[in-house]
Scaffold this motif. Structure first.
Motif, mmCIF file in Angstrom:
data_model
loop_
_atom_site.group_PDB
_atom_site.id
_atom_site.type_symbol
_atom_site.label_atom_id
_atom_site.label_comp_id
_atom_site.label_asym_id
_atom_site.label_seq_id
_atom_site.Cartn_x
_atom_site.Cartn_y
_atom_site.Cartn_z
ATOM 1 N N GLU A 108 0.805 -1.219 0.000
ATOM 2 C CA GLU A 108 0.000 0.000 0.000
ATOM 3 C C GLU A 108 0.845 1.280 0.000
ATOM 4 N N VAL A 109 2.109 1.163 0.352
ATOM 5 C CA VAL A 109 2.991 2.324 0.501
ATOM 6 C C VAL A 109 4.137 2.230 -0.507
ATOM 7 N N GLN A 110 4.572 3.372 -1.012
ATOM 8 C CA GLN A 110 5.657 3.380 -1.996
ATOM 9 C C GLN A 110 7.026 3.700 -1.395
ATOM 10 N N ARG A 111 7.057 4.470 -0.315
ATOM 11 C CA ARG A 111 8.359 4.859 0.245
ATOM 12 C C ARG A 111 8.230 5.145 1.738
ATOM 13 N N VAL A 112 9.314 4.844 2.470
ATOM 14 C CA VAL A 112 9.405 5.124 3.903
ATOM 15 C C VAL A 112 10.592 6.054 4.144
ATOM 16 N N TYR A 113 10.362 7.110 4.929
ATOM 17 C CA TYR A 113 11.442 8.021 5.321
ATOM 18 C C TYR A 113 11.747 7.828 6.807
ATOM 19 N N LEU A 114 13.039 7.727 7.113
ATOM 20 C CA LEU A 114 13.517 7.668 8.492
ATOM 21 C C LEU A 114 14.489 8.821 8.687
ATOM 22 N N ASN A 115 14.069 9.825 9.417
ATOM 23 C CA ASN A 115 14.883 11.029 9.581
ATOM 24 C C ASN A 115 15.278 11.242 11.037
ATOM 25 N N PHE A 116 16.579 11.171 11.297
ATOM 26 C CA PHE A 116 17.130 11.480 12.620
ATOM 27 C C PHE A 116 16.432 10.684 13.717
ATOM 28 N N SER A 117 16.317 9.397 13.450
ATOM 29 C CA SER A 117 15.699 8.482 14.407
ATOM 30 C C SER A 117 16.572 8.347 15.645
ATOM 31 N N ASP A 118 15.952 7.998 16.755
ATOM 32 C CA ASP A 118 16.694 7.739 17.995
ATOM 33 C C ASP A 118 17.701 6.616 17.728
ATOM 34 N N PRO A 119 19.002 6.832 17.975
ATOM 35 C CA PRO A 119 20.004 5.792 17.670
ATOM 36 C C PRO A 119 20.007 4.608 18.629
ATOM 37 N N TRP A 120 19.392 4.765 19.790
ATOM 38 C CA TRP A 120 19.386 3.689 20.779
ATOM 39 C C TRP A 120 20.771 3.029 20.844
ATOM 40 N N PRO A 121 21.780 3.718 21.350
ATOM 41 C CA PRO A 121 23.163 3.251 21.246
ATOM 42 C C PRO A 121 23.518 2.018 22.075
ATOM 43 N N LYS A 122 22.758 1.728 23.110
ATOM 44 C CA LYS A 122 23.096 0.571 23.935
ATOM 45 C C LYS A 122 22.698 -0.728 23.232
ATOM 46 N N ASN A 123 23.566 -1.726 23.329
ATOM 47 C CA ASN A 123 23.327 -2.990 22.634
ATOM 48 C C ASN A 123 22.006 -3.639 23.022
ATOM 49 N N ARG A 124 21.612 -3.481 24.273
ATOM 50 C CA ARG A 124 20.381 -4.127 24.723
ATOM 51 C C ARG A 124 19.131 -3.472 24.123
ATOM 52 N N HIS A 125 19.319 -2.311 23.512
ATOM 53 C CA HIS A 125 18.196 -1.606 22.898
ATOM 54 C C HIS A 125 18.180 -1.739 21.370
ATOM 55 N N GLU A 126 18.997 -2.642 20.847
ATOM 56 C CA GLU A 126 19.111 -2.772 19.388
ATOM 57 C C GLU A 126 17.753 -2.962 18.708
ATOM 58 N N LYS A 127 16.883 -3.732 19.317
ATOM 59 C CA LYS A 127 15.602 -4.040 18.685
ATOM 60 C C LYS A 127 14.689 -2.821 18.557
ATOM 61 N N ARG A 128 15.040 -1.721 19.236
ATOM 62 C CA ARG A 128 14.230 -0.514 19.144
ATOM 63 C C ARG A 128 14.644 0.381 17.979
ATOM 64 N N ARG A 129 15.796 0.102 17.391
ATOM 65 C CA ARG A 129 16.268 0.933 16.273
ATOM 66 C C ARG A 129 15.369 0.715 15.059
ATOM 67 N N LEU A 130 15.039 1.801 14.388
ATOM 68 C CA LEU A 130 14.079 1.722 13.286
ATOM 69 C C LEU A 130 14.639 1.060 12.041
ATOM 70 N N THR A 131 15.922 0.680 12.093
ATOM 71 C CA THR A 131 16.489 -0.105 10.992
ATOM 72 C C THR A 131 16.829 -1.527 11.440
ATOM 73 N N PHE A 132 16.334 -1.926 12.588
ATOM 74 C CA PHE A 132 16.471 -3.318 13.025
ATOM 75 C C PHE A 132 15.604 -4.198 12.126
#
Length: 215
Positions: A108-132
């Motif tokens: 249904e969608v043609q494109r997704v933009y991810l702009n300046f997303s929270d980097p969630w730098p701690k390894n235990r938070h990896e699953k929260r990154r929007l490029t996981f």
């Protein structure tokens, strides 16, 4: 940074129901009815205060834009920007991006933009990154075959992580910029964070990741 609580935020969201779509799950597979046309749909996940999505909607009137923001205290600022534009090719959704498949149908969608997303730098938070990978799977489900994810960030670690994540997911990475504002790239629409970070000399990283699709 802790967000300032705005107890009136929900009332404002409810008041601007023509901008922030209420019960968006009811429109899954029917978003063209919301916009009243068959134009392509682009979404920004984490739309923040709305500068980017409004700028894009103004520049590309033949594309329908949906800004997604889960923080009520932030989306109220985006509401003001959208209302000021008086454009009819932009809507907002106050939802969590992890649930995208509950709100958009297959292809249904043609494109997704991810702009300046929270980097969630701690390894235990990896699953929260929007490029996981779980997010990449959600985007792939709602995107057309060979749909695109466009990423911008000033965080080098998140950018490098995202390149790895895109590659691991077997996406095609193109138009990579390691210093966007000093490149030959044209047509850039800046976010609020981008203006702030670039003004103090931070590099802006950008790339596009394309799903290979099924042959």
């Amino acid at each position: 940074m802790r967000l300032r609580n705005k107890p009136w935020a929900q009332d404002k969201i409810d008041h601007y129901s023509k901008i922030v779509v209420p019960n968006p799950e009811n429109w899954k597979g029917r978003w063209k009815e919301v916009f009243g046309n068959d134009n392509p749909i682009h979404i920004e996940v984490g739309t923040g205060k709305g500068q980017f999505i409004c700028g894009m909607a103004e520049r590309y009137p033949d594309i329908n834009f949906i800004g997604i923001e889960r923080q009520k205290s932030i989306i109220v600022s985006a509401i003001d920007k959208v209302a000021d534009t008086e454009l009819d090719n932009i809507h907002l959704m106050n939802i969590n991006a992890i649930d995208l498949k509950d709100y958009f149908a297959l292809n249904e969608v043609q494109r997704v933009y991810l702009n300046f997303s929270d980097p969630w730098p701690k390894n235990r938070h990896e699953k929260r990154r929007l490029t996981f990978e779980t997010f990449l799977n959600a985007y792939e489900t709602i995107l057309i075959p060979k749909g695109e994810v466009h990423l911008k960030t000033d965080n080098q670690y998140l950018f490098e992580y995202s390149l790895y994540s895109f590659s691991k997911y077997e996406m095609l990475i193109q138009n990579i910029s390691l210093d966007l504002h000093r490149s030959a790239w044209s047509g850039n629409v800046m976010t609020e964070y981008e203006e702030k970070f670039s003004a103090i000399g931070n590099r802006i990283y950008r790339c596009e990741a394309v799903y290979r699709g099924k042959d």
